[in-house]
Write an enzyme that holds these catalytic residues in place. Structure first.
Site, PDB file in Angstrom:
ATOM      1  N   ASP A  24       7.868  -1.017   3.399  1.00 17.14           N
ATOM      2  CA  ASP A  24       7.688  -1.097   1.940  1.00 17.14           C
ATOM      3  C   ASP A  24       8.116  -2.429   1.296  1.00 17.14           C
ATOM      4  O   ASP A  24       9.189  -2.947   1.621  1.00 17.14           O
ATOM      5  CB  ASP A  24       8.563  -0.047   1.235  1.00 17.14           C
ATOM      6  CG  ASP A  24       8.520   1.303   1.897  1.00 17.14           C
ATOM      7  OD1 ASP A  24       7.688   1.519   2.773  1.00 17.14           O
ATOM      8  OD2 ASP A  24       9.360   2.148   1.518  1.00 17.14           O
TER       9      ASP A  24
ATOM     10  N   GLN B  12      11.338  -3.671   3.385  1.00 13.94           N
ATOM     11  CA  GLN B  12      11.975  -2.908   4.461  1.00 13.94           C
ATOM     12  C   GLN B  12      11.682  -3.605   5.782  1.00 13.94           C
ATOM     13  O   GLN B  12      10.526  -3.917   6.095  1.00 13.94           O
ATOM     14  CB  GLN B  12      11.420  -1.476   4.486  1.00 13.94           C
ATOM     15  CG  GLN B  12      11.878  -0.635   3.314  1.00 13.94           C
ATOM     16  CD  GLN B  12      13.317  -0.186   3.486  1.00 13.94           C
ATOM     17  OE1 GLN B  12      13.590   0.748   4.217  1.00 13.94           O
ATOM     18  NE2 GLN B  12      14.234  -0.862   2.804  1.00 13.94           N
TER      19      GLN B  12
ATOM     20  N   ASP C 278      14.412   6.225  -3.007  1.00 14.43           N
ATOM     21  CA  ASP C 278      13.500   5.235  -3.593  1.00 14.43           C
ATOM     22  C   ASP C 278      13.608   5.272  -5.130  1.00 14.43           C
ATOM     23  O   ASP C 278      13.654   6.350  -5.711  1.00 14.43           O
ATOM     24  CB  ASP C 278      12.051   5.451  -3.132  1.00 14.43           C
ATOM     25  CG  ASP C 278      11.952   5.611  -1.610  1.00 14.43           C
ATOM     26  OD1 ASP C 278      12.842   5.077  -0.918  1.00 14.43           O
ATOM     27  OD2 ASP C 278      11.022   6.283  -1.126  1.00 14.43           O
TER      28      ASP C 278
HETATM   29  C1  FRU Z   1       8.353   4.801   2.621  1.00  3.74           C
HETATM   30  C2  FRU Z   1       9.779   5.064   3.119  1.00  3.74           C
HETATM   31  C3  FRU Z   1      10.725   5.276   1.958  1.00  3.74           C
HETATM   32  C4  FRU Z   1      12.048   4.884   2.540  1.00  3.74           C
HETATM   33  C5  FRU Z   1      11.669   3.747   3.460  1.00  3.74           C
HETATM   34  C6  FRU Z   1      12.453   3.693   4.733  1.00  3.74           C
HETATM   35  O1  FRU Z   1       7.598   4.143   3.561  1.00  3.74           O
HETATM   36  O2  FRU Z   1       9.809   6.154   3.996  1.00  3.74           O
HETATM   37  O3  FRU Z   1      10.707   6.576   1.420  1.00  3.74           O
HETATM   38  O4  FRU Z   1      12.955   4.466   1.563  1.00  3.74           O
HETATM   39  O5  FRU Z   1      10.303   3.924   3.773  1.00  3.74           O
HETATM   40  O6  FRU Z   1      12.096   2.585   5.482  1.00  3.74           O
END
Ligand code: FRU
Length: 471
Positions: free
Chosen positions: A13, A29, A138
């Protein structure tokens, strides 16, 4: 490549996207230690023009203390500038080893958003104990009047995905203010909205016919579905009241988009384009996951749909130009475009006339063993992205359709971005489909166009090779 990815390892993300002191910041991420999802950190890159990126040091890492609230990973979140001018990240900390509990936390940045200190008071919120929730992660945070507001993604067991609303005077102390919007699996005008809403993104968008009365937009990534959805509607007393809903990108690669308003007042979005190749190939790869091009979000003239278009800055990446003369398209007589390329932008405008289908083929091998097709089906007024034959001897890939109604006066206008394994298709006023493709052959770089039954007329067709953008 001209799509952003991490210097190595895994990316998912976009996080904390923000335009601050003339610099665009893209956090994301990131697993710096491997090409599969694990060890969630926040990677960081900066840009002055939205398309050329410079990698920066990692912004946030999981705590080395195994008992810490974020020893299991630093999950997604957002970035705001607080009332004193300090950059603040709001993220989800997850415990080790099973990524639970999921708790909101803060980190404070220096003026350049380069180094970050986690707040000593973390975690700042505990999940609501009175509700049977699935997931609590999130964040989308904004200032309204003299207070801060936050939505957190979640779901209530047996009901469906939802967003929780919190308010705060100072970003540190938060008060639970209820469920801002509750989805009901299968019951939203017949559209399933899933069981957990990941990565909510909430913002207002001006309406062209009434710029003084902006509409509120909520984007969600609903598990277990595979397309990002939007709600457009009102926001009052902590409640979102949707007037319309839809799919943001009709392909299946987009997930977890996040947007921000830049200094020109544009709502700019990045999203993660997920891989779809087999796990063992992902493991063997040096990198995994890319961002979309920067997309400008706007509302359709009727105020009901959220439209996506590439930011104008993307045009800076165009290099050599290859034009095809205006000409008729006769059924089943394919025209090859004047360039072979697996890294290009194609802009095309066609009067569809009596044609049943217009078929633009990219990443195509000479005898069609591999091909990715963008198909406008005039009969059912749908635009398809068909990746089922993108790779020879492989059954992976999908065919996804977006409704695209053309009146007799409308031409079909496509901008197609091909970047090795990435494909983004933008049509007419802002219909969007994106996907990932993995051709096996090195000669799958042909581009051609044809129509099926009837006739059409190519008014304009240009292909540009594209510059590389990560430093
Ligand atoms: C979405 C997600 C979010 C979480 C993150 C973890 O892709 O699953 O809900 O914060 O990725 O990497």
């Amino acid at each position: 490549m001209y799509h952003f990815t991490a210097p190595k390892g895994w990316l998912n993300d976009p996080n904390g996207v923000i335009h601050h002191n003339g610099v665009y910041h893209l956090f994301y991420q990131h697993n710096p230690y491997g090409s599969l999802w694990a060890n969630m950190h926040w990677g960081h890159a900066t840009s002055r023009d939205l398309v050329h990126w410079q990698h920066q040091p990692i912004a946030l890492a999981p705590s080395p203390n195994p008992d810490s609230y974020d020893a299991g990973g630093v999950f997604s979140g957002c970035c705001v500038i607080d009332d004193e001018g300090t950059p603040v990240i709001i993220y989800t900390g997850v415990g080790a080893p099973n990524h639970h509990p999921q708790v909101p936390a803060l980190a404070f940045g220096d003026a350049d958003l380069q180094t970050w200190q986690k707040y000593a008071g973390n975690p700042i919120i505990q999940p609501p104990s009175q509700l049977n929730i699935v997931g609590f992660r999130d964040h989308t945070v904004w200032k309204e009047g003299d207070g801060w507001h936050q939505l957190i993604g979640s779901g209530i067991r047996g009901q469906g995905g939802c967003v929780f609303h919190y308010t705060s005077p100072n970003l540190r102390q938060w008060r639970y203010a209820g469920v801002a919007l509750q989805g009901h699996s299968q019951q939203n005008n017949g559209r399933d909205t899933g069981t957990i809403w990941e990565c909510p993104d909430f913002f207002s968008l001006a309406h062209l016919s009434d710029p003084a009365e902006p509409a509120h937009v909520l984007l969600i990534s609903p598990i277990p579905l595979n397309q990002v959805q939007y709600f457009v509607g009102g926001w009052q007393n902590g409640q979102i009241t949707p007037h319309s809903m839809g799919v943001l990108d009709y392909g299946t690669a987009l997930w977890a988009p996040q947007s921000f308003t830049d200094s020109q007042g544009r709502r700019i979005m990045f999203g993660w384009l997920r891989e779809s190749r087999p796990q063992h190939e992902q493991r063997a790869s040096a990198w995994n996951g890319v961002m979309t091009l920067p997309r400008i979000l706007s509302l359709s003239a009727d105020g009901k749909r959220v439209l996506s278009n590439p930011a104008p800055e993307v045009q800076q990446l165009r290099r050599s130009t290859h034009r095809m003369p205006a000409q008729a398209l006769i059924a089943d007589q394919p025209h090859s475009l004047p360039i072979r390329s697996a890294c290009c932008e194609i802009e095309i405008e066609i009067a569809v006339q009596t044609a049943h289908q217009i078929i633009l083929s990219v990443r195509q091998s000479p005898a069609d063993e591999e091909v990715t097709r963008i198909i406008y089906n005039h009969i059912d007024q749908c635009l398809w992205l068909d990746t089922t034959h993108a790779r020879q001897n492989s059954a992976s890939g999908q065919a996804n359709a977006a409704p695209l109604v053309l009146t007799d006066h409308d031409t079909l206008r496509l901008r197609v971005f091909v970047d090795d394994s990435v494909i983004e298709v933008y049509a007419n006023e802002g219909v969007c489909l994106s996907g990932r493709i993995y051709p096996a052959r090195t000669d799958s770089d042909h581009i051609s166009i044809r129509c099926n039954k009837g006739e059409a007329f190519i008014q304009q067709c240009v292909v540009w090779s594209m510059a590389s953008t990560i430093f």
